[in-house]
Design an enzyme around this catalytic site. Structure first.
Site, mmCIF file in Angstrom:
data_model
loop_
_atom_site.group_PDB
_atom_site.id
_atom_site.type_symbol
_atom_site.label_atom_id
_atom_site.label_comp_id
_atom_site.label_asym_id
_atom_site.label_seq_id
_atom_site.Cartn_x
_atom_site.Cartn_y
_atom_site.Cartn_z
ATOM 1 N N ARG A 105 0.855 -1.188 0.000
ATOM 2 C CA ARG A 105 0.000 0.000 0.000
ATOM 3 C C ARG A 105 0.885 1.230 0.000
ATOM 4 O O ARG A 105 1.791 1.352 0.828
ATOM 5 C CB ARG A 105 -0.906 0.066 1.231
ATOM 6 C CG ARG A 105 -1.468 1.468 1.425
ATOM 7 C CD ARG A 105 -2.480 1.612 2.510
ATOM 8 N NE ARG A 105 -3.719 0.972 2.121
ATOM 9 C CZ ARG A 105 -4.893 1.242 2.685
ATOM 10 N NH1 ARG A 105 -4.987 2.143 3.653
ATOM 11 N NH2 ARG A 105 -5.975 0.606 2.300
ATOM 12 N N HIS A 132 -7.622 0.608 -6.092
ATOM 13 C CA HIS A 132 -7.811 -0.097 -4.815
ATOM 14 C C HIS A 132 -8.573 -1.398 -5.098
ATOM 15 O O HIS A 132 -9.719 -1.571 -4.665
ATOM 16 C CB HIS A 132 -8.576 0.800 -3.841
ATOM 17 C CG HIS A 132 -8.517 0.364 -2.406
ATOM 18 N ND1 HIS A 132 -7.714 -0.683 -1.974
ATOM 19 C CD2 HIS A 132 -9.160 0.825 -1.294
ATOM 20 C CE1 HIS A 132 -7.866 -0.820 -0.660
ATOM 21 N NE2 HIS A 132 -8.729 0.071 -0.231
ATOM 22 N N GLN A 135 -10.478 -3.721 -2.479
ATOM 23 C CA GLN A 135 -11.702 -3.102 -1.953
ATOM 24 C C GLN A 135 -12.909 -3.448 -2.834
ATOM 25 O O GLN A 135 -14.013 -3.692 -2.336
ATOM 26 C CB GLN A 135 -11.518 -1.574 -1.894
ATOM 27 C CG GLN A 135 -12.735 -0.822 -1.388
ATOM 28 C CD GLN A 135 -13.006 -1.020 0.094
ATOM 29 O OE1 GLN A 135 -12.102 -0.890 0.920
ATOM 30 N NE2 GLN A 135 -14.244 -1.336 0.455
ATOM 31 N N ASP A 228 -17.010 8.101 -0.968
ATOM 32 C CA ASP A 228 -15.686 7.994 -0.348
ATOM 33 C C ASP A 228 -15.345 9.375 0.209
ATOM 34 O O ASP A 228 -16.022 10.367 -0.110
ATOM 35 C CB ASP A 228 -14.664 7.544 -1.420
ATOM 36 C CG ASP A 228 -13.272 7.282 -0.855
ATOM 37 O OD1 ASP A 228 -13.121 7.170 0.383
ATOM 38 O OD2 ASP A 228 -12.318 7.200 -1.662
ATOM 39 N N CYS A 269 -16.111 2.729 1.481
ATOM 40 C CA CYS A 269 -14.953 1.886 1.770
ATOM 41 C C CYS A 269 -14.441 2.073 3.200
ATOM 42 O O CYS A 269 -13.824 1.171 3.758
ATOM 43 C CB CYS A 269 -13.836 2.161 0.766
ATOM 44 S SG CYS A 269 -13.381 3.904 0.662
ATOM 45 N N ARG A 314 -13.865 -7.318 3.450
ATOM 46 C CA ARG A 314 -12.467 -7.097 3.064
ATOM 47 C C ARG A 314 -11.631 -8.329 3.412
ATOM 48 O O ARG A 314 -10.772 -8.759 2.651
ATOM 49 C CB ARG A 314 -11.861 -5.879 3.796
ATOM 50 C CG ARG A 314 -12.447 -4.519 3.447
ATOM 51 C CD ARG A 314 -12.278 -4.134 1.992
ATOM 52 N NE ARG A 314 -10.899 -4.228 1.527
ATOM 53 C CZ ARG A 314 -9.899 -3.399 1.854
ATOM 54 N NH1 ARG A 314 -10.125 -2.367 2.643
ATOM 55 N NH2 ARG A 314 -8.682 -3.583 1.380
HETATM 56 N N1 NVA Z 1 -9.729 7.446 -1.299
HETATM 57 C C1 NVA Z 1 -9.344 7.016 0.033
HETATM 58 C C2 NVA Z 1 -9.603 5.548 0.195
HETATM 59 C C3 NVA Z 1 -9.258 4.991 1.551
HETATM 60 C C4 NVA Z 1 -9.522 3.523 1.665
HETATM 61 C C5 NVA Z 1 -7.868 7.325 0.233
HETATM 62 O O1 NVA Z 1 -7.067 7.046 -0.668
HETATM 63 O O2 NVA Z 1 -7.518 7.868 1.275
HETATM 64 N N1 CP Z 2 -11.027 0.673 3.127
HETATM 65 C C1 CP Z 2 -9.720 0.646 3.466
HETATM 66 O O1 CP Z 2 -8.833 0.379 2.641
HETATM 67 O O2 CP Z 2 -9.476 0.938 4.771
HETATM 68 P P1 CP Z 2 -8.034 1.146 5.444
HETATM 69 O O3 CP Z 2 -7.466 2.410 4.865
HETATM 70 O O4 CP Z 2 -8.327 1.246 6.906
HETATM 71 O O5 CP Z 2 -7.176 -0.041 5.109
#
Ligand code: NVA
Ligand code: CP
Length: 328
Positions: A105, A132, A135, A228, A269, A314
């Site tokens: 990540r 992602h 997800q 989101d 998410c 998840r």
């Molecule tokens: N768009 C958000 C998704 C988090 C799971 C981010 O990248 O922070």
């Molecule tokens: N939805 C998701 O990816 O959550 P986290 O950022 O907590 O892993």
């Protein structure tokens, strides 16, 4: 017959409809097995590394529990040398010698691609600025469980920041599965033209459709409303601009009513700014004189909301990705 052994999982663009359905069905089986208390062993003796540049609750915990459930060992690495004192390529070649699978990540999609090119073991994308994909499997499993229609009959509406990782990833997944997918966002945040063009080609084949609009009335007849955060990880200097742009795109009860569908479900998410119970949301609310952001607390806590089923999923879907790509 589908066999994903040895494959990377970087974006759903790389998978066919049948392969995605296979992972969803496997997730369902694994979820049932877990519910019945049956211990898995499909990753027995395997070692998994979780590489994180950005923060996480669900993704990190889901990978770890999923791996342990199937008998694997896990290393969580959030302070490696990668990108600072060691190249991505060298890091990949080292970790590939120790581990049977690598989750990443972070910021750039190119990083997860470079890891995959050099590791020699499956690499899984646990979120980048652009995508992602794990997800999406959780989201679609939640749709399968809560919407009484096959995926290719579902009208899936994503409201909010049309060009973030979730906007992209949902469009890709929906196009693959033949959904009627709608992005509703201000013009300034429409998804990138080239992705829309590419996914419209995919939708042509799957029988789906992609609509991009700034008109919130397009929620009519939605089976799913998804949103989101307005500011993603790494964009924290953009709250002011995003609040201005996205205020009309908040998911609230008016929007739920506009769907004209009493069975519509709400997904997110997570994490979410639906109240002031976080340090950041409390600060932002005070600074900009607002009381709610991408979704109201009322919708988040309503019967329409399936966000915790989604969060649970998840774990089951990530387990399916690891099992499919390592065990086959
Ligand atoms: N768009 C958000 C998704 C988090 C799971 C981010 O990248 O922070
Ligand atoms: N939805 C998701 O990816 O959550 P986290 O950022 O907590 O892993």
């Amino acid at each position: 017959p589908v066999n994903l052994r040895g494959r990377n999982f970087l974006t759903l663009k790389d998978f066919t409809k049948e392969e995605i359905q296979y992972m969803l069905d496997l997730s369902k089986d694994l979820k049932q097995k877990k519910r019945m208390g049956i211990k898995g062993n499909m990753l027995e003796g395997k070692n998994i590394v979780l590489l994180f540049e950005k923060t996480s609750t669900r993704t990190r915990a889901a990978f770890e529990v999923a791996a342990l459930d199937e008998g694997a060992h896990v290393t969580f690495l959030s302070n490696s040398q990668m990108g600072k004192k060691e190249s991505i390529k060298d890091t990949a070649r080292v970790l590939g010698r120790y581990y049977d699978g690598i989750e990443f990540r972070g910021f750039k999609q190119e990083t997860v691609e470079e890891l995959a090119e050099n590791a020699g073991v499956p690499v899984w994308n646990g979120l980048t600025d652009l995508d992602h994909p794990t997800q999406i499997l959780a989201d679609f499993l939640t749709v399968m469980e809560n919407v009484n229609k096959p995926l290719n009959k579902v009208k899936f509406v994503y409201v909010g920041d049309g060009r973030n990782n979730m906007g992209n990833a949902l469009m890709i997944g929906a196009a693959k599965m033949g959904m009627d997918f709608v992005t509703i966002s201000p013009k300034e945040l429409f998804p990138k033209e080239d992705l829309v063009k590419e996914m419209r080609e995919v939708a042509k084949e799957s029988g789906g459709s992609i609509t991009i609009t700034d008109d919130v009335n397009a929620v009519e007849n939605a089976d799913v409303i998804y949103t989101d955060v307005w500011v993603s990880m790494g964009e924290e200097d953009q709250f002011e601009e995003r609040i201005k742009l996205l205020k009309p795109y908040q998911v609230n009860m008016d929007m739920i009513k506009k769907t004209n569908n009493p069975d519509v479900i709400f997904l997110h998410c997570l994490p979410s700014f639906h109240n002031t119970d976080t340090i950041v949301s409390a600060e932002i609310y005070e600074k900009f004189g607002i009381s709610e952001m991408e979704v109201t607390d009322e919708v988040f806590e309503s019967k329409y909301s399936k966000v915790f089923d989604e969060a649970e999923n998840r774990m089951h879907t990530i387990k399916a990705v690891m099992v499919a790509t390592i065990h086959g």
